[in-house]
Design an enzyme around this catalytic site. Structure first.
Site: not given
Length: 291
Positions: A44, A132, A160, A202
């Site tokens: 992001t 992640y 994540k 997250i």
């Protein structure tokens, strides 16, 4: 340390450069609204199109502005293990509380390659690490057995998980138990993940609705499951709306509509939202009361 709603914060730009003042203001907006952690330089945050110097500077700004009020988990992943080590060392030296490392993308490592990648980073840098897993972007799914192996490494403390599979999430939690904190990488799975033993998210949605995302986790972790469920269903249209197009185009458009950033400027190859999807998103924000 790593639980609740932690924002995958955007990186605002102005005339092609990182807009430091706006970034600091966004951090203050997050902390004022109860966000449990700040995660700069993730997907992001457009980490893929930040230069190394920009990447390091954004992490430094985040750590400085947060000033230990909430944890900072710095995005330091790369498909080059040595580059990931360099970025993770910098994050530690800058004062970050942990590092988020996307699985290597494009080069499609085997499960053994994934394990060795994270193992080498963990040995090189003594900081809490959060792998992640997002196979939709990396082309490789990190399997539960591999994640369970990684959970045995002392400074790999959380994952994540964004494979989009509740089966995978439950398999990870069943294999790892209390050895590993499991965080959702997808807002729309936050409540289901909490129900099976995950500890938070997250979050992209936290960029625009930080208080409600934080409250969702607070309610659930505090035992008020029914109130958490009701809030989850209220948030669900935002969870979908921020993915009408490739993240982070919609969330930047939303923040601009909310006057939280001066513009929704992105870096190529990302392009602004189409007019039709921008209208849909505006309607979602109006329905929620954000604009």
């Amino acid at each position: 340390m790593f639980q609740g709603a932690m924002v995958a914060i955007v990186t605002p730009f102005k005339a092609g450069q990182v807009d430091e003042e706006t970034f600091r203001n966004l951090i203050e907006f997050q902390i004022a609204n109860g966000t449990h952690g700040i995660v700069p330089c993730g997907t992001t945050g457009e980490s893929a199109t930040l230069s190394f110097n920009e990447h390091e500077r954004v992490i430094e700004i985040a750590v400085e502005q947060v000033d230990k009020r909430v944890p900072v988990i710095a995005g330091t992943g790369s498909n080059n293990t040595e580059e990931a080590i360099r970025l993770t060392k910098h994050a530690k030296n800058a004062g970050a509380d942990g590092a988020l490392l996307i699985s290597p993308y494009y080069n499609k490592p085997t499960q053994e390659g994934l394990y060795r990648h994270y193992e080498k980073i963990a040995k090189a840098v003594d900081i809490p690490l959060v792998p992640y897993n997002i196979p939709g972007r990396t082309a490789v799914n990190m399997e539960p057995d591999t994640i369970a192996r990684l959970a045995k490494i002392d400074n790999i403390v959380a994952i994540k998980e964004a494979a989009g599979s509740m089966k995978q999430i439950t398999d990870i939690i069943a294999r790892c138990g209390d050895e590993l904190v499991v965080l959702s990488g997808e807002d729309f799975l936050t409540f289901p993940l909490l129900c099976v033993g995950g500890k938070g998210v997250i979050s992209v949605v936290s960029n625009i609705a930080p208080a409600d995302m934080a409250n969702l986790c607070n309610l659930f972790l505090g035992g008020d499951f029914d109130a958490a469920r009701k809030l989850y269903y209220r948030l669900l249209p935002l969870c979908h709306g921020l993915f009408y197009e490739t993240n982070p185009a919609p969330v930047k458009a939303a923040l601009a509509m909310m006057n939280k950033i001066p513009s929704d400027e992105l870096r190529l190859p990302l392009a602004p939202m189409s007019p039709a999807n921008r209208l849909r998103l505006r309607q979602d924000l109006q329905a929620y009361g954000l604009i």
